[in-house]
Design an enzyme around this catalytic site. Structure first.
Site, PDB file in Angstrom:
ATOM      1  CG  HIS A 221      32.384  40.347  41.301  1.00 41.58           C
ATOM      2  ND1 HIS A 221      33.179  39.532  42.042  1.00 41.58           N
ATOM      3  CD2 HIS A 221      31.344  39.583  40.887  1.00 41.58           C
ATOM      4  CE1 HIS A 221      32.645  38.321  42.084  1.00 41.58           C
ATOM      5  NE2 HIS A 221      31.537  38.324  41.391  1.00 41.58           N
TER       6      HIS A 221
ATOM      7  N   GLY B 120      33.631  26.785  46.290  1.00 42.44           N
ATOM      8  CA  GLY B 120      32.195  26.547  46.403  1.00 42.44           C
ATOM      9  C   GLY B 120      31.572  26.552  45.036  1.00 42.44           C
ATOM     10  N   GLY B 121      30.294  26.322  44.995  1.00 44.35           N
ATOM     11  CA  GLY B 121      29.564  26.301  43.737  1.00 44.35           C
ATOM     12  C   GLY B 121      29.271  27.710  43.234  1.00 44.35           C
TER      13      GLY B 121
ATOM     14  CB  ALA C 181      40.196  40.414  37.292  1.00 42.45           C
TER      15      ALA C 181
ATOM     16  NE  ARG D 270      24.977  34.660  40.237  1.00 37.46           N
ATOM     17  CZ  ARG D 270      25.491  35.811  39.914  1.00 37.46           C
ATOM     18  NH1 ARG D 270      26.315  36.409  40.733  1.00 37.46           N
ATOM     19  NH2 ARG D 270      25.178  36.389  38.792  1.00 37.46           N
TER      20      ARG D 270
END
Length: 174
Positions: free
Chosen positions: A49, A7-8, A30, A10
């Site tokens: 996060h 997805g994009g 990560a 944010r």
């Protein structure tokens, strides 16, 4: 189950990916570059996060994504493939190389990741950015990154059971 969440920026993809993993023991991988000390925005993003993750999760910061997949001892959340591609380009000093040379560098690592993902006996959720839906980047580095991440996303998606597209917090299972 292997799931690629795209997805994009944010869009809510990390939250969705976290919900797929659940609250039990898991490893958060990560794979991105280490942020600069003076980048307060990035530090705030990383902190947000971390605060969302359950206490039962452990974090592994590594650019060796294939190794993290091969050494998994439980569910994994990889966040994200875009930062992994950036870290590889940074580590190899490859931003100024010819596109085909960079493609060869990425392909070797990507092939190892795809094999490790297919062989992984545990659930894996991978997060990535969907960068090909916007304007053509004005700078060569942006176009190079877009193309490499597009290739990465396609190859990883082939090894996954599902792909989820997140737009404005809504999930479309492809």
């Amino acid at each position: 189950m292997k799931v690629l969440v795209t997805g994009g920026v944010r869009s809510g993809k990390s939250r969705h990916a976290e919900s797929l993993v659940g609250t039990g023991p898991a490893t958060y991988v990560a794979p991105g570059p280490v942020p600069e000390d003076d980048d307060a925005d990035w530090a705030a993003r990383v902190a947000a996060h971390r605060e969302r993750r359950p206490a039962s999760w452990r974090t592994r910061e590594t650019h060796d994504l294939a190794g993290a997949l091969a050494g998994a001892d439980g569910p994994l959340l990889v966040d994200c493939l875009g930062t992994w591609v950036t870290a590889l380009l940074d580590a190899d000093g490859a931003w100024d190389l010819a596109s085909d040379e960079v493609g060869v560098l990425l392909e070797a690592r990507l092939a190892a990741v795809v094999v490790a993902l297919r062989d992984c006996a545990h659930d894996v959720v991978l997060v990535t950015n969907e960068v090909g839906l916007g304007v053509v980047p004005a700078h060569r580095s942006g176009r190079l990154f877009r193309d490499l991440l597009g290739t990465t996303n396609q190859r990883v998606a082939e090894a996954c059971d599902e792909v989820h597209l997140v737009v404005a917090g809504r999930v479309l299972r492809l």
